[in-house]
Design an enzyme around this catalytic site. Structure first.
Site, PDB file in Angstrom:
ATOM      1  CB  ALA A 173      -0.916  -0.001   1.222  1.00 32.75           C
ATOM      2  CB  CYS A 174       1.917   3.797  -1.830  1.00 37.08           C
ATOM      3  SG  CYS A 174       1.254   3.823  -3.504  1.00 37.08           S
ATOM      4  N   GLY A 175       0.038   5.839  -0.957  1.00 32.77           N
ATOM      5  CA  GLY A 175      -1.009   6.856  -0.998  1.00 32.77           C
ATOM      6  C   GLY A 175      -1.973   6.698  -2.156  1.00 32.77           C
ATOM      7  CB  ILE A 225      -2.558   3.854   3.152  1.00 31.55           C
ATOM      8  CG1 ILE A 225      -1.120   3.431   2.831  1.00 31.55           C
ATOM      9  CG2 ILE A 225      -2.804   3.895   4.653  1.00 31.55           C
ATOM     10  CD1 ILE A 225      -0.043   4.354   3.296  1.00 31.55           C
TER      11      ILE A 225
END
Length: 93
Positions: free
Chosen positions: A8-10, A41
């Site tokens: 996960a990332c932004g 996220i």
């Protein structure tokens, strides 16, 4: 047994793509079968069920009940080997 990993990332595009690819390379070398899914996220809570591991590129303080590793080392190259060892330790348990 196939492992399920959430990366996960932004925005679920840039850094998660880099991290997911590096994890795929690591697991291929280690002969670990895994399903790697990229997401934001903000989507972790609704996708955490049945996950074996979460790797994020941003600091996350929430406990999802799943082992969580901060994977920024794959982006910066700093402590990448340490992050790889953490991932392997979690997946081999």
């Amino acid at each position: 047994m196939k492992k399920r990993i959430l990366v996960a990332c932004g925005g679920a595009i840039a850094t998660s793509t880099v991290v997911a690819e590096k994890i795929r390379e690591l697991l291929k070398k280690e002969k670990i079968d895994a399903d790697i899914r990229q997401l934001r996220i903000s989507e972790l809570q609704s996708n955490k069920d049945n996950a074996d591991l979460i790797v994020t590129t941003a600091k996350v303080k929430k406990d999802y009940g799943v082992p969580l590793i901060h994977g920024v080392g794959f982006i910066t190259g700093i402590n990448q080997e340490k992050v790889e060892q953490q991932i392997l330790k979690e997946l081999k348990n």
